[in-house]
Design an enzyme around this catalytic site. Structure first.
Site, mmCIF file in Angstrom:
data_model
loop_
_atom_site.group_PDB
_atom_site.id
_atom_site.type_symbol
_atom_site.label_atom_id
_atom_site.label_comp_id
_atom_site.label_asym_id
_atom_site.label_seq_id
_atom_site.Cartn_x
_atom_site.Cartn_y
_atom_site.Cartn_z
ATOM 1 C CD GLU A 1 17.034 83.845 12.940
ATOM 2 O OE1 GLU A 1 17.767 84.215 13.854
ATOM 3 O OE2 GLU A 1 17.443 83.625 11.780
ATOM 4 N N GLY B 1 22.490 89.410 13.208
ATOM 5 C CA GLY B 1 23.402 88.384 12.728
ATOM 6 C C GLY B 1 23.293 88.299 11.221
ATOM 7 C CB SER B 2 22.819 85.454 8.911
ATOM 8 O OG SER B 2 21.612 84.910 9.418
ATOM 9 N N GLY C 1 17.424 92.620 12.913
ATOM 10 C CA GLY C 1 18.434 91.617 12.626
ATOM 11 C C GLY C 1 19.805 92.085 13.075
#
Length: 225
Positions: free
Chosen positions: A87, A9-10, A7
């Site tokens: 996603e 990003g968020s 991961g």
């Protein structure tokens, strides 16, 4: 059975799925960019948000978090189905090597899955491409969707990178530009914890890992992206 997901990003601060292990580290030959449209989480089709994707650059590195899911096939399937819904703007899964700071030359994990996107506006409707800093900041400052506003996504990423000890100059610069647009430059960060970017020495490229197509799901649900 086991798989690892990276991961950047968020997922760094809000994985949202059941996992068994989390490891902080980096991948090589990719850099984080805000070139992907989000139209169902923190933006709309009329006013899309800008969220992270990866750009392939020889010698670059991207810090983030790798999550391990191990156990029954049902558990793995549930985690992957959740991730594919969340996603949904990403049209590829790429397999990468994952490194830790203690040994930047030898990967601690191989075959780690990362969601990526094709950098082509014709074949990938979600790809926005690069833009001037001021233009990106205006877009991020104003975009809002079912999961919240775009600026919080950026500010939370800025904080998450600071929390893992690998703040990023580009993220900080963009966040501060958004604060200028909002008229709140510097608010919300104490002097003791002011985020200051620190350059990281590029690591020599080894082998580029090919991408594999990602099956698009017919329907997306509102989750953070």
């Amino acid at each position: 059975m086991v798989f690892w997901i990276f991961g950047y990003g968020s997922l760094v601060w809000n994985p949202g799925f059941e996992y068994d292990e989390k490891v902080i580290g980096f991948i090589k030959d990719y850099r984080r960019v805000f070139d992907l449209a989000c139209i169902d989480h923190r933006g709309t089709p009329e006013n899309p948000a800008r969220t992270c994707t990866l750009e392939h650059i020889e010698g670059a590195i991207c810090w983030g978090a790798a999550y391990c899911v191990r156990g029954s096939p049902e558990k793995e399937r549930a985690a992957m189905e959740y991730l594919e819904r969340r996603e949904c703007e990403y049209d590829q899964k790429t397999l990468v090597d994952f490194y830790k700071e203690a040994d930047p030359q030898q990967p601690v994990l191989t075959g780690v899955i990362v969601f990526t996107s094709t950098p082509d506006k014709v074949s990938n409707k979600y790809y926005l491409g690069p833009a001037p800093l001021e233009e990106m900041a205006r877009q991020i400052a104003t975009a809002v969707g079912p999961c919240g506003n775009n600026r919080d996504y950026l500010f939370l990423l800025e904080k998450a990178m600071f929390d893992i000890g690998h703040e990023e100059d580009m993220v900080i610069e963009l966040a501060n530009e958004v604060r200028k647009v909002l008229g709140t430059l510097g608010k919300g960060i104490s002097k003791e914890k002011k985020l200051v970017g620190s350059p990281h020495k590029p690591l020599k490229s080894q082998t580029h890992i090919p991408s594999i197509p990602l099956r698009l799901l017919p329907e997306a649900v509102a989750m953070d992206s």
